[in-house]
Motif scaffolding. Structure first.
Motif, PDB file in Angstrom:
ATOM      1  N   ALA A 298     -15.748  -5.426 -10.765  1.00 48.12           N
ATOM      2  CA  ALA A 298     -15.671  -4.673 -12.018  1.00 48.12           C
ATOM      3  C   ALA A 298     -16.062  -3.213 -11.800  1.00 48.12           C
ATOM      4  CB  ALA A 298     -16.591  -5.301 -13.068  1.00 48.12           C
ATOM      5  N   GLY A 299     -15.346  -2.314 -12.462  1.00 49.28           N
ATOM      6  CA  GLY A 299     -15.639  -0.901 -12.392  1.00 49.28           C
ATOM      7  C   GLY A 299     -15.093  -0.180 -11.185  1.00 49.28           C
ATOM      8  N   GLN A 300     -14.386  -0.900 -10.317  1.00 51.05           N
ATOM      9  CA  GLN A 300     -13.860  -0.299  -9.094  1.00 51.05           C
ATOM     10  C   GLN A 300     -12.376   0.063  -9.183  1.00 51.05           C
ATOM     11  OE1 GLN A 300     -15.028  -2.482  -5.461  1.00 51.05           O
ATOM     12  NE2 GLN A 300     -16.520  -3.587  -6.706  1.00 51.05           N
ATOM     13  N   SER A 301     -11.728  -0.285 -10.288  1.00 55.66           N
ATOM     14  CA  SER A 301     -10.293  -0.045 -10.490  1.00 55.66           C
ATOM     15  C   SER A 301      -9.446  -0.616  -9.353  1.00 55.66           C
ATOM     16  CB  SER A 301      -9.998   1.450 -10.647  1.00 55.66           C
ATOM     17  OG  SER A 301      -8.677   1.641 -11.157  1.00 55.66           O
ATOM     18  N   ILE A 302      -9.788  -1.836  -8.931  1.00 52.79           N
ATOM     19  CA  ILE A 302      -8.968  -2.515  -7.930  1.00 52.79           C
ATOM     20  C   ILE A 302      -8.420  -3.840  -8.449  1.00 52.79           C
ATOM     21  CG2 ILE A 302     -10.132  -1.439  -5.969  1.00 52.79           C
ATOM     22  CD1 ILE A 302     -11.740  -3.999  -5.599  1.00 52.79           C
ATOM     23  N   ALA A 303      -8.806  -4.219  -9.672  1.00 50.41           N
ATOM     24  CA  ALA A 303      -8.318  -5.480 -10.241  1.00 50.41           C
ATOM     25  C   ALA A 303      -6.825  -5.406 -10.517  1.00 50.41           C
ATOM     26  CB  ALA A 303      -9.076  -5.797 -11.528  1.00 50.41           C
ATOM     27  N   ASN A 304      -6.171  -6.541 -10.392  1.00 53.58           N
ATOM     28  CA  ASN A 304      -4.735  -6.637 -10.649  1.00 53.58           C
ATOM     29  C   ASN A 304      -4.506  -6.722 -12.164  1.00 53.58           C
ATOM     30  OD1 ASN A 304      -2.019  -7.310 -10.811  1.00 53.58           O
ATOM     31  ND2 ASN A 304      -2.081  -8.775  -9.136  1.00 53.58           N
ATOM     32  N   ALA A 339       9.663  -2.494  -5.409  1.00 47.70           N
ATOM     33  CA  ALA A 339       9.520  -1.143  -4.867  1.00 47.70           C
ATOM     34  C   ALA A 339       8.261  -1.003  -4.015  1.00 47.70           C
ATOM     35  CB  ALA A 339       9.491  -0.129  -6.008  1.00 47.70           C
ATOM     36  N   GLY A 340       7.482  -2.085  -3.895  1.00 43.84           N
ATOM     37  CA  GLY A 340       6.320  -2.074  -3.022  1.00 43.84           C
ATOM     38  C   GLY A 340       4.991  -1.880  -3.705  1.00 43.84           C
ATOM     39  N   ALA A 341       4.939  -1.816  -5.029  1.00 53.95           N
ATOM     40  CA  ALA A 341       3.669  -1.646  -5.734  1.00 53.95           C
ATOM     41  C   ALA A 341       2.807  -2.895  -5.556  1.00 53.95           C
ATOM     42  CB  ALA A 341       3.924  -1.381  -7.216  1.00 53.95           C
ATOM     43  N   ARG A 342       1.577  -2.700  -5.120  1.00 54.79           N
ATOM     44  CA  ARG A 342       0.665  -3.812  -4.862  1.00 54.79           C
ATOM     45  C   ARG A 342      -0.769  -3.408  -5.192  1.00 54.79           C
ATOM     46  NH1 ARG A 342       5.075  -5.523  -4.047  1.00 54.79           N
ATOM     47  NH2 ARG A 342       5.854  -6.815  -2.329  1.00 54.79           N
ATOM     48  N   THR A 343      -1.512  -4.322  -5.787  1.00 51.25           N
ATOM     49  CA  THR A 343      -2.955  -4.170  -5.848  1.00 51.25           C
ATOM     50  C   THR A 343      -3.550  -4.919  -4.662  1.00 51.25           C
ATOM     51  OG1 THR A 343      -2.885  -5.985  -7.469  1.00 51.25           O
ATOM     52  CG2 THR A 343      -3.301  -3.752  -8.309  1.00 51.25           C
ATOM     53  N   ARG A 344      -4.846  -4.764  -4.458  1.00 53.18           N
ATOM     54  CA  ARG A 344      -5.457  -5.272  -3.229  1.00 53.18           C
ATOM     55  C   ARG A 344      -5.272  -6.768  -3.038  1.00 53.18           C
ATOM     56  NH1 ARG A 344     -11.860  -4.638  -1.996  1.00 53.18           N
ATOM     57  NH2 ARG A 344     -11.911  -6.419  -3.433  1.00 53.18           N
ATOM     58  N   ASP A 345      -5.316  -7.546  -4.114  1.00 56.59           N
ATOM     59  CA  ASP A 345      -5.243  -8.996  -3.992  1.00 56.59           C
ATOM     60  C   ASP A 345      -3.890  -9.488  -3.500  1.00 56.59           C
ATOM     61  OD1 ASP A 345      -4.332  -8.034  -6.542  1.00 56.59           O
ATOM     62  OD2 ASP A 345      -4.168 -10.108  -7.200  1.00 56.59           O
ATOM     63  N   ILE A 346      -2.839  -8.675  -3.641  1.00 52.52           N
ATOM     64  CA  ILE A 346      -1.506  -9.091  -3.203  1.00 52.52           C
ATOM     65  C   ILE A 346      -0.939  -8.159  -2.136  1.00 52.52           C
ATOM     66  CG2 ILE A 346      -0.887 -10.331  -5.318  1.00 52.52           C
ATOM     67  CD1 ILE A 346       0.543  -7.824  -6.301  1.00 52.52           C
ATOM     68  N   ALA A 347      -1.767  -7.267  -1.595  1.00 52.45           N
ATOM     69  CA  ALA A 347      -1.289  -6.292  -0.607  1.00 52.45           C
ATOM     70  C   ALA A 347      -1.283  -6.842   0.808  1.00 52.45           C
ATOM     71  CB  ALA A 347      -2.141  -5.027  -0.666  1.00 52.45           C
ATOM     72  N   MET A 348      -1.954  -7.963   1.038  1.00 49.65           N
ATOM     73  CA  MET A 348      -2.012  -8.593   2.357  1.00 49.65           C
ATOM     74  C   MET A 348      -2.456  -7.602   3.426  1.00 49.65           C
ATOM     75  SD  MET A 348       1.342 -11.083   2.315  1.00 49.65           S
ATOM     76  CE  MET A 348       0.809 -11.906   3.822  1.00 49.65           C
ATOM     77  N   GLY A 349      -3.468  -6.798   3.095  1.00 52.33           N
ATOM     78  CA  GLY A 349      -4.010  -5.856   4.053  1.00 52.33           C
ATOM     79  C   GLY A 349      -3.288  -4.528   4.116  1.00 52.33           C
ATOM     80  N   GLY A 350      -2.185  -4.398   3.420  1.00 50.32           N
ATOM     81  CA  GLY A 350      -1.423  -3.163   3.423  1.00 50.32           C
ATOM     82  C   GLY A 350      -1.936  -2.180   2.388  1.00 50.32           C
ATOM     83  N   GLU A 351      -1.153  -1.133   2.161  1.00 52.16           N
ATOM     84  CA  GLU A 351      -1.535  -0.111   1.193  1.00 52.16           C
ATOM     85  C   GLU A 351      -1.562  -0.711  -0.211  1.00 52.16           C
ATOM     86  OE1 GLU A 351      -0.047   4.316  -0.322  1.00 52.16           O
ATOM     87  OE2 GLU A 351       0.868   3.365   1.431  1.00 52.16           O
ATOM     88  N   SER A 352      -2.566  -0.355  -0.968  1.00 50.77           N
ATOM     89  CA  SER A 352      -2.707  -0.924  -2.311  1.00 50.77           C
ATOM     90  C   SER A 352      -2.928   0.173  -3.339  1.00 50.77           C
ATOM     91  CB  SER A 352      -3.858  -1.929  -2.362  1.00 50.77           C
ATOM     92  OG  SER A 352      -5.094  -1.309  -2.061  1.00 50.77           O
ATOM     93  N   LEU A 353      -2.596  -0.147  -4.580  1.00 55.04           N
ATOM     94  CA  LEU A 353      -2.747   0.766  -5.707  1.00 55.04           C
ATOM     95  C   LEU A 353      -3.995   0.411  -6.500  1.00 55.04           C
ATOM     96  CD1 LEU A 353       0.914   0.844  -7.113  1.00 55.04           C
ATOM     97  CD2 LEU A 353      -0.154   2.471  -5.527  1.00 55.04           C
ATOM     98  N   SER A 354      -4.494   1.367  -7.239  1.00 53.67           N
ATOM     99  CA  SER A 354      -5.575   1.102  -8.184  1.00 53.67           C
ATOM    100  C   SER A 354      -5.018   0.340  -9.384  1.00 53.67           C
ATOM    101  CB  SER A 354      -6.196   2.417  -8.656  1.00 53.67           C
ATOM    102  OG  SER A 354      -5.266   3.134  -9.461  1.00 53.67           O
ATOM    103  N   THR A 355      -5.922  -0.142 -10.209  1.00 56.26           N
ATOM    104  CA  THR A 355      -5.512  -0.837 -11.432  1.00 56.26           C
ATOM    105  C   THR A 355      -4.635   0.061 -12.299  1.00 56.26           C
ATOM    106  OG1 THR A 355      -7.600  -2.076 -11.404  1.00 56.26           O
ATOM    107  CG2 THR A 355      -6.382  -2.045 -13.476  1.00 56.26           C
TER     108      THR A 355
END
Length: 371
Positions: A298-304, A339-355
């Protein structure tokens, strides 16, 4: 509730990551309302630990009145360390179970439909999950979460005893059964009823009542029965066999989390909790992602936020009658993922977006589709 001739949708972010993901669902819903000139006003209310800290109540009378009178509620999440620190009586008075019971949100719908672009994020093989399209219909205001007696007591010998009561009436079972069968008629007319009738009397009643409703009112529905433990295994072995799964409160809670792995992440799953139709054709309805408050992030803006955004699509479909716009929103999500948009939980270690960036990616795709 009507304000200057407009109807309302209540937004309650709640605890943990709830406010973060709900903010993305809210701005997409606001854009659709504005674009389509729909007669709905978004009304924000406080819920959970933040409400308790300000008002001394998890849910104030004014906030609950807004929920009760709204055409729909978009909810975030509840729970976490701050919520758990609230005195037990105050938590119980305004917790989500109480809201569900007071609004009679008896039918919980949890769709499971994996996106091809995310097949690799699932722990299951692509050939197992490709083409899966099922809905879990969970009875939401009965069973072990509401049964009495319940509690923890100290026995005469000093041992502590915890008690929860699993109970259902025939009326409760028949009510959610009709909801599941009605939904099945809009799909492939197949229902799998799940219980534990081999060891639980309430499970035997469940099976008997579901079968009776099918035989007397829905002869066109193909019905089969499955034990809950077998259903858990079948969901990861061959999920394509299911269309609508009908089950009770406890098993629905467990099985929907199990089914989340078909989609690759719990953060992807939406839900709709629906009340009975009223005389005016409306019903109480609460829409929320399945994932919970996730206080560790929470508060980290990484949630999907996709669970919340998919919940908006369900809100459009079931409460606003905007099926076409719901389809467009789901297509916008698919386009963003393609188009490749991913948050951390679905990025599989790749580049991820903020919430917020993930929400913006979906909104950008939606803008193109709405024009």
């Amino acid at each position: 509730m009507t304000v200057a001739g407009r109807r309302t949708i209540v937004i309650a972010g709640g605890d943990g990551v709830g406010p973060e993901v709900t903010a993305e669902g809210r701005r997409i819903l606001a854009r659709i309302i504005d674009k389509r000139a729909l007669p709905f006003e978004l009304v924000d209310v406080e819920y959970g630990a933040s409400a308790y800290n300000r008002h001394g109540k998890v849910l104030t009378e004014a906030a609950f009145a807004a929920m009760r009178d709204a055409d729909a509620i978009l909810f975030g999440a509840t729970g976490g360390p701050e919520f758990d620190a609230i005195p037990a009586a105050a938590r119980k008075a305004g917790n989500l179970l109480a809201v569900r019971r007071e609004l009679d949100l008896f039918a919980n719908l949890r769709p499971i439909k994996p996106v091809p672009e995310l097949h690799e994020t699932s722990s299951l093989k692509a050939r197992v999950i490709d083409g899966v399209d099922l809905v879990i219909v969970r009875e939401l205001v009965g069973g072990i979460y509401f049964g009495q007696p319940r509690g923890i007591e100290v026995l005469a010998n000093g041992e502590r005893l915890g008690t929860n009561t699993h109970q259902y009436t025939s009326t409760q079972i028949r009510k959610v059964t009709r909801a599941a069968f009605d939904l099945a008629r809009t799909r492939n007319s197949r229902v799998c009823s799940v219980a534990k009738e081999n060891v639980m009397e309430a499970g035997r009643l469940w099976r008997e009542e579901v079968q009776a409703v099918r035989d007397s009112e829905y002869p066109d529905i193909e019905l089969n029965h499955m034990l809950a433990d077998n259903c858990a295994m079948q969901l990861v072995r061959a999920p394509k066999q299911f269309d609508v799964i009908l089950t009770d409160n406890l098993f629905g809670d467990i099985l929907s989390d199990c089914a989340a792995m078909v989609t690759g992440s719990l953060g992807m799953l939406p839900s709709a909790s629906l009340g009975p139709l009223r005389e005016d054709g409306r019903r109480a309805a609460l829409y929320e992602p399945v994932h919970g408050s996730a206080p560790d992030i929470a508060g980290q803006s990484i949630a999907n936020p996709l669970g919340s955004i998919y919940s908006v699509a369900m809100l459009l479909r079931f409460s606003l009658g905007r099926r076409h716009d719901a389809d467009l929103l789901e297509q916008a999500i698919a386009n963003a993922l393609a188009a490749g948009a991913r948050t951390r939980d679905i990025a599989m270690g790749g580049e991820s977006l903020s919430t917020t960036d993930m929400g913006a990616a979906v909104l950008s795709e939606l803008e193109r589709l709405l024009d």
